[in-house]
Design an enzyme around this catalytic site. Sequence first.
Site, PDB file in Angstrom:
ATOM      1  N   GLU A 129       0.825  -1.223   0.000  1.00 45.52           N
ATOM      2  CA  GLU A 129       0.000   0.000   0.000  1.00 45.52           C
ATOM      3  C   GLU A 129       0.857   1.271   0.000  1.00 45.52           C
ATOM      4  O   GLU A 129       0.562   2.249  -0.695  1.00 45.52           O
ATOM      5  CB  GLU A 129      -0.918   0.002   1.229  1.00 45.52           C
ATOM      6  CG  GLU A 129      -1.823   1.201   1.336  1.00 45.52           C
ATOM      7  CD  GLU A 129      -2.799   1.294   0.160  1.00 45.52           C
ATOM      8  OE1 GLU A 129      -3.665   0.420   0.061  1.00 45.52           O
ATOM      9  OE2 GLU A 129      -2.672   2.225  -0.659  1.00 45.52           O
ATOM     10  N   VAL A 132       2.668   3.656  -3.181  1.00 46.28           N
ATOM     11  CA  VAL A 132       2.103   4.777  -3.957  1.00 46.28           C
ATOM     12  C   VAL A 132       1.230   5.638  -3.034  1.00 46.28           C
ATOM     13  O   VAL A 132       0.367   5.117  -2.332  1.00 46.28           O
ATOM     14  CB  VAL A 132       1.210   4.287  -5.121  1.00 46.28           C
ATOM     15  CG1 VAL A 132       0.705   5.469  -5.945  1.00 46.28           C
ATOM     16  CG2 VAL A 132       1.948   3.299  -6.012  1.00 46.28           C
ATOM     17  N   GLU A 190      15.239  15.387  -0.956  1.00 47.09           N
ATOM     18  CA  GLU A 190      16.505  14.766  -0.553  1.00 47.09           C
ATOM     19  C   GLU A 190      17.664  15.663  -0.988  1.00 47.09           C
ATOM     20  O   GLU A 190      17.500  16.532  -1.851  1.00 47.09           O
ATOM     21  CB  GLU A 190      16.683  13.437  -1.307  1.00 47.09           C
ATOM     22  CG  GLU A 190      15.527  12.496  -1.227  1.00 47.09           C
ATOM     23  CD  GLU A 190      15.666  11.520  -0.091  1.00 47.09           C
ATOM     24  OE1 GLU A 190      16.802  11.225   0.301  1.00 47.09           O
ATOM     25  OE2 GLU A 190      14.624  11.078   0.416  1.00 47.09           O
ATOM     26  N   LYS A 205       5.601   5.064  -9.625  1.00 45.73           N
ATOM     27  CA  LYS A 205       4.286   4.930  -8.976  1.00 45.73           C
ATOM     28  C   LYS A 205       3.169   4.740  -9.990  1.00 45.73           C
ATOM     29  O   LYS A 205       2.256   3.944  -9.773  1.00 45.73           O
ATOM     30  CB  LYS A 205       4.026   6.159  -8.094  1.00 45.73           C
ATOM     31  CG  LYS A 205       4.964   6.216  -6.880  1.00 45.73           C
ATOM     32  CD  LYS A 205       4.868   7.570  -6.212  1.00 45.73           C
ATOM     33  CE  LYS A 205       5.740   7.686  -4.988  1.00 45.73           C
ATOM     34  NZ  LYS A 205       5.845   9.075  -4.525  1.00 45.73           N
TER      35      LYS A 205
END
Length: 427
Positions: A129, A132, A190, A205
């Site tokens: 789950e 995405v 990041e 995704k």
Amino acid sequence: MKTFNVAIVGLGTVGSGVYKILKQKASLLAHRAGVRIRLVAACDNDAKKRRALNLSRSIAVRDLRQVVNDPKIDCIVELIGGKGIAKKLILDAFKNGKDVVTANKALLAECGKEVFAAAKRSDRQIYFEASVGGGIPVIKSLRESLVSNDISSILSIINGTANYILTRMSIDKMDFKQALKLAQHKGYAEADPSFDIEGIDSAHKITILSEIAFGKSVSLKEVYCQGITHIDEADIEFADEVGYVIKLLAIAKQTKGGIEIRVQPTLLPKDHILASVNGSFNAIYLHGDETGDMLLYGRGAGSRPTASAVVSDIIDLAKVRCANAPLLPYPAFAPISAKKLVDIESRYYLRFSVIDKPGVLSQISSLLGKQGISISDVMQRERKAGRVVPLIVLTHEAYEKNLRAAIKQIDRLKCIKKRTQVLRIEE
Ligand SMILES: NC(=O)c1ccc[n+]([C@@H]2O[C@H](COP(=O)([O-])OP(=O)(O)OC[C@H]3O[C@@H](n4cnc5c(N)ncnc54)[C@H](OP(=O)(O)O)[C@@H]3O)[C@@H](O)[C@H]2O)c1
């Protein structure tokens, strides 16, 4: 009450959130699931991460081999990421009779077929789950709640970093670099943000989503992927003036010509339901033949939202193994080719960098016209005779192959001073 024994591998952003939820909400989860979730190991090779959680000696583990070989563990929660060690861990877990929960979109998008086949061979399950939409229950919605629907389209904003950057550029008039810096400062990006800003994370995704929604599997290599690094603040401004916002959309559609799947910065009308999805939020806008349009909206990343999705998978597996809840079938992975980008029809936003002199627009419109492309709107605000100025053109629906042919010729004109910016418009 039966007990389901779980090990977390990787105690970073998501793993630490999962640890905290399992610890703080143990009795609530047992009550709701009818099964007790017992955390028997929490593994990370980084001692600082183990210490930060104040783990008891009985569960703290440094070496993941200890976890994968422990016969009392029912389920391994893989939260280290990447495609090397993580993949081996998952395959070894299946061989050793353990189910797996993961948030690893890169691995599932690239090696999903192999991983699910291995799970099937070992009669084990892998739930995903959190791969995405972080805390948004989109996989479960597609597999269970929307089971009677044929899903025809998915328009989604599924990368919070890119959406945060575009939002700051749009609302605070920042340029791309400033907005990226702020995203990094706030912890939304990041140190190396390339996966997010180049659209690769969204491509991972949407590959997973299309597989689950359509039951057909497009290879990641076939997903057209364009990031947001080339979006200029001028594009955001011009789009705004003609009634649009720019969003990084991940799109999957079932069309007569095959599955259209792509990640692209896209102009959306300001009154489109996805236009107001701002900041680090994610949203997935679906069309089901029974439900009609539907929007799932929420936090697409972050420790606790993502951990919420991971814990939900752990509970679902615990109910399967300990309370005879039915298993979900394995995803189909029926291979299908993606529709070629050149065959896609769309409206376009074009920003030409032109010398400001009479006759320029007619040269451009004539080359567009030769490819059967008609213009819906033109905008040229600045007047600087003889200097380079932006000329904005919006087109009606046109085939990508015709547009590319026209732009190739236009960009060779003497009056064009830079490569033309081309963005798609979604209505
Ligand atoms: N962060 C999010 O909001 C988010 C959202 C959705 C999905 N995800 C997915 O969730 C997964 C985890 O992401 P994250 O952000 O939590 O990553 P993270 O903060 O980097 O945490 C990963 C942890 O795993 C550890 N690790 C790496 N290799 C290991 C090994 N061989 N044995 C034991 N520990 C190991 C790392 O330690 P070192 O630092 O020492 O390598 C680190 O502490 C990824 O697949 C990511 O794509 C993340």
